[in-house]
Structures are given as structure tokens and as C-alpha cells.
Design a protein around this motif. Sequence first.
Motif, PDB file in Angstrom:
ATOM      1  N   ARG A 144       0.868  -1.179   0.000  1.00  0.00           N
ATOM      2  CA  ARG A 144       0.000   0.000   0.000  1.00  0.00           C
ATOM      3  C   ARG A 144       0.907   1.232   0.000  1.00  0.00           C
ATOM      4  N   PRO A 145       1.376   1.659  -1.178  1.00  0.00           N
ATOM      5  CA  PRO A 145       2.297   2.804  -1.209  1.00  0.00           C
ATOM      6  C   PRO A 145       1.640   4.100  -0.751  1.00  0.00           C
ATOM      7  N   HIS A 146       0.322   4.205  -0.918  1.00  0.00           N
ATOM      8  CA  HIS A 146      -0.379   5.434  -0.552  1.00  0.00           C
ATOM      9  C   HIS A 146      -1.703   5.056   0.086  1.00  0.00           C
ATOM     10  N   LEU A 147      -2.800   5.051  -0.653  1.00  0.00           N
ATOM     11  CA  LEU A 147      -4.119   4.779  -0.052  1.00  0.00           C
ATOM     12  C   LEU A 147      -4.674   3.398  -0.408  1.00  0.00           C
ATOM     13  N   LEU A 148      -4.193   2.823  -1.514  1.00  0.00           N
ATOM     14  CA  LEU A 148      -4.778   1.565  -1.985  1.00  0.00           C
ATOM     15  C   LEU A 148      -3.712   0.481  -2.168  1.00  0.00           C
ATOM     16  N   GLU A 149      -4.209  -0.751  -2.238  1.00  0.00           N
ATOM     17  CA  GLU A 149      -3.346  -1.927  -2.353  1.00  0.00           C
ATOM     18  C   GLU A 149      -2.945  -2.128  -3.823  1.00  0.00           C
ATOM     19  N   ILE A 150      -1.690  -2.571  -4.039  1.00  0.00           N
ATOM     20  CA  ILE A 150      -1.240  -2.842  -5.416  1.00  0.00           C
ATOM     21  C   ILE A 150      -0.195  -3.947  -5.419  1.00  0.00           C
ATOM     22  N   ASP A 151      -0.120  -4.683  -6.530  1.00  0.00           N
ATOM     23  CA  ASP A 151       0.976  -5.631  -6.740  1.00  0.00           C
ATOM     24  C   ASP A 151       2.177  -4.805  -7.213  1.00  0.00           C
ATOM     25  N   PRO A 152       3.285  -4.805  -6.440  1.00  0.00           N
ATOM     26  CA  PRO A 152       4.401  -3.921  -6.810  1.00  0.00           C
ATOM     27  C   PRO A 152       5.022  -4.265  -8.166  1.00  0.00           C
ATOM     28  N   ASN A 153       4.815  -5.487  -8.664  1.00  0.00           N
ATOM     29  CA  ASN A 153       5.340  -5.811  -9.995  1.00  0.00           C
ATOM     30  C   ASN A 153       4.312  -5.524 -11.090  1.00  0.00           C
ATOM     31  N   ARG A 154       3.336  -4.648 -10.775  1.00  0.00           N
ATOM     32  CA  ARG A 154       2.398  -4.163 -11.782  1.00  0.00           C
ATOM     33  C   ARG A 154       2.390  -2.646 -11.829  1.00  0.00           C
ATOM     34  N   MET A 155       3.313  -2.019 -11.101  1.00  0.00           N
ATOM     35  CA  MET A 155       3.266  -0.557 -11.043  1.00  0.00           C
ATOM     36  C   MET A 155       4.321   0.123 -11.913  1.00  0.00           C
ATOM     37  N   PHE A 156       4.911  -0.644 -12.859  1.00  0.00           N
ATOM     38  CA  PHE A 156       5.943  -0.053 -13.722  1.00  0.00           C
ATOM     39  C   PHE A 156       5.364   0.656 -14.945  1.00  0.00           C
ATOM     40  N   SER A 157       4.031   0.672 -15.067  1.00  0.00           N
ATOM     41  CA  SER A 157       3.397   1.503 -16.102  1.00  0.00           C
ATOM     42  C   SER A 157       2.060   1.975 -15.549  1.00  0.00           C
ATOM     43  N   SER A 158       1.550   3.047 -16.145  1.00  0.00           N
ATOM     44  CA  SER A 158       0.281   3.604 -15.696  1.00  0.00           C
ATOM     45  C   SER A 158      -0.895   2.634 -15.941  1.00  0.00           C
ATOM     46  N   PRO A 159      -1.023   2.048 -17.141  1.00  0.00           N
ATOM     47  CA  PRO A 159      -2.147   1.112 -17.345  1.00  0.00           C
ATOM     48  C   PRO A 159      -2.044  -0.133 -16.469  1.00  0.00           C
ATOM     49  N   GLY A 160      -0.808  -0.617 -16.251  1.00  0.00           N
ATOM     50  CA  GLY A 160      -0.619  -1.795 -15.396  1.00  0.00           C
ATOM     51  C   GLY A 160      -1.023  -1.502 -13.965  1.00  0.00           C
ATOM     52  N   ALA A 161      -0.621  -0.320 -13.471  1.00  0.00           N
ATOM     53  CA  ALA A 161      -0.959   0.076 -12.107  1.00  0.00           C
ATOM     54  C   ALA A 161      -2.477   0.215 -11.953  1.00  0.00           C
ATOM     55  N   ALA A 162      -3.125   0.868 -12.925  1.00  0.00           N
ATOM     56  CA  ALA A 162      -4.579   1.073 -12.843  1.00  0.00           C
ATOM     57  C   ALA A 162      -5.307  -0.274 -12.800  1.00  0.00           C
ATOM     58  N   ALA A 163      -4.863  -1.236 -13.606  1.00  0.00           N
ATOM     59  CA  ALA A 163      -5.502  -2.557 -13.643  1.00  0.00           C
ATOM     60  C   ALA A 163      -5.313  -3.295 -12.317  1.00  0.00           C
ATOM     61  N   SER A 164      -4.097  -3.229 -11.759  1.00  0.00           N
ATOM     62  CA  SER A 164      -3.831  -3.909 -10.487  1.00  0.00           C
ATOM     63  C   SER A 164      -4.630  -3.266  -9.350  1.00  0.00           C
ATOM     64  N   LEU A 165      -4.714  -1.936  -9.327  1.00  0.00           N
ATOM     65  CA  LEU A 165      -5.481  -1.235  -8.293  1.00  0.00           C
ATOM     66  C   LEU A 165      -6.964  -1.625  -8.370  1.00  0.00           C
ATOM     67  N   ALA A 166      -7.501  -1.681  -9.594  1.00  0.00           N
ATOM     68  CA  ALA A 166      -8.924  -2.020  -9.757  1.00  0.00           C
ATOM     69  C   ALA A 166      -9.195  -3.451  -9.292  1.00  0.00           C
ATOM     70  N   LYS A 167      -8.239  -4.349  -9.566  1.00  0.00           N
ATOM     71  CA  LYS A 167      -8.414  -5.754  -9.207  1.00  0.00           C
ATOM     72  C   LYS A 167      -8.346  -5.965  -7.687  1.00  0.00           C
ATOM     73  N   LEU A 168      -7.443  -5.232  -7.032  1.00  0.00           N
ATOM     74  CA  LEU A 168      -7.182  -5.490  -5.607  1.00  0.00           C
ATOM     75  C   LEU A 168      -7.998  -4.611  -4.662  1.00  0.00           C
ATOM     76  N   ASN A 169      -8.714  -3.611  -5.213  1.00  0.00           N
ATOM     77  CA  ASN A 169      -9.494  -2.701  -4.357  1.00  0.00           C
ATOM     78  C   ASN A 169     -10.913  -2.613  -4.902  1.00  0.00           C
ATOM     79  N   ALA A 170     -11.643  -3.710  -4.721  1.00  0.00           N
ATOM     80  CA  ALA A 170     -12.955  -3.847  -5.361  1.00  0.00           C
ATOM     81  C   ALA A 170     -13.937  -2.766  -4.910  1.00  0.00           C
ATOM     82  N   SER A 171     -13.761  -2.256  -3.676  1.00  0.00           N
ATOM     83  CA  SER A 171     -14.732  -1.276  -3.186  1.00  0.00           C
ATOM     84  C   SER A 171     -14.356   0.163  -3.545  1.00  0.00           C
ATOM     85  N   ALA A 172     -13.178   0.366  -4.159  1.00  0.00           N
ATOM     86  CA  ALA A 172     -12.762   1.732  -4.513  1.00  0.00           C
ATOM     87  C   ALA A 172     -13.489   2.199  -5.769  1.00  0.00           C
ATOM     88  N   SER A 173     -13.848   3.477  -5.810  1.00  0.00           N
ATOM     89  CA  SER A 173     -14.553   4.042  -6.968  1.00  0.00           C
ATOM     90  C   SER A 173     -13.569   4.229  -8.126  1.00  0.00           C
TER      91      SER A 173
END
Length: 244
Positions: free
Chosen positions: A83-112
Amino acid sequence: MAILRLNRRAFLAAAAFPFPAPAKPDRKTISGIPFLRIRNGHSNRRLLLIHGDESTARDTLIEHMKSAPGVAYLIDSRTRTVRPHLLEIDPNRMFSSPGAAASLAKLNASASPAAIQRETRWLDARRHQLLEAILPPPGGLLIALHNNARGYAIQSEAPISNRVHLPSPATPHEFFLATSESDFNLIDRGPYNAVLQSDAGGPDDGSLSRLCAARAIRYVNLECALGNRAAQSEMLKWLDGLLP
Ligand SMILES: [Zn+2]
């Protein structure tokens, strides 16, 4: 005579360890993620543990850095996601913007969707910190260590690879994934399984291998089954001695 023998023994002990002892590890927060950094001597090698739950890879890398030159970054966490900031992420998915967005959406189902977008922008603004730390200098090599425990094997990568080297089909969980063809050509002569992925094709998943392939950075992922410390140590030592 006794002094002479002692000196000779001290000389032999020093000769057996030609590299200076590694500097004391230090802790750094990079792009919101805590890392342990181990620096040993001067080298353009960079080594990385990015998944905190891959304990065999962690132990292997810490042991390796006692004698091998390079700079290692080990994620200072025991969990796979962070959790680098407010939401959970797979750190090996944060090396691009689209990858990070997809990982955040997958791991934070209740986030808007707006919260996912804000978090993605937060990560975009800080990605350079992570890249500056872990990417090797020009021509240098980045080695990432991973463990698999959920059936992931070389067969998962073979169909999307440029080349496959399968000298040991009985150990499909132990393999190298290289992004440089010249590195693969050397690995290809050896006894260990390997794939070459030098094209950044398909959807951008935000992984480090994908980023390195796109930027023509020499990268090798050493993948071994969780718990197979003997194989991971042996393969890391072999690779480190093999590649320039
Ligand atoms: Zn991993």
C-alpha cells in the motif's frame, strides 16, 4: 615461526574473500514502498526482490550479496501486495500507468473509479524514484528473483516468448526469463530452462520485464519454486558468473 604461520593463515583468509565486506544495509522508502538496500563493491549489477512473500528469493539474495558485487533492493514487506499510498497494489504491476490502474482495480474492489484514477496519478508522479533506484546504468544488468507456488511454470511463458530453451523439462518451475538476446544466447548453452522475451508485445501489464523489454534494458528474472533454495542459489551464482 608461530607468527609467520598466523600471517600466512590471515593472508589466505583474505585471499579467499577478495571483495570488501558489504556496506551495512540501509532502509529507503521509494515511490511510497519501503526497501532494504544492500550495496557491495562497485558494479553495474542491480538485483531486486519485488514480492515480499517470496521468502526463498529473499534468503537467496541476502546470502548472495555477502560476496557478490552489486546493489540489491529488497522490498521491506512480508506480503505480496503493498500500500504505497491509499490503496493496495501488486508492486510488480506498477511499472506503467495502465498496469498500475488494472492492479489497483483488481485489488481494491470497493474503490470508486475516481479513487483508482487518483491513486494511479499519485503513482505516475513517483514512478521515476523507483526506476532511478533499481534500473542499472547503461549496459548494466538487472536480475530479479521470484518464487512461484501456484502452478506457474515455464509453460505459461513459452507461448509468448521469442525463444525457449528447455534442457530440463522435469523442473519447469525453475527457469530464467531474459529480455536481451545476447544474454539469452549465453544462457542457451547451459543446463537451465530459459525463455527470451525481447519484444514488448500484448497488453502492458505494468511488470518490470515488460518495461525492460520496451526500453532494451538487460534484465533476467530468475524464477524458482518457493522453498527450492538450493536451485535458486545455484542458478543465481551460475548466471552471475556467466553474464558480462
Ligand atoms: Zn514474484
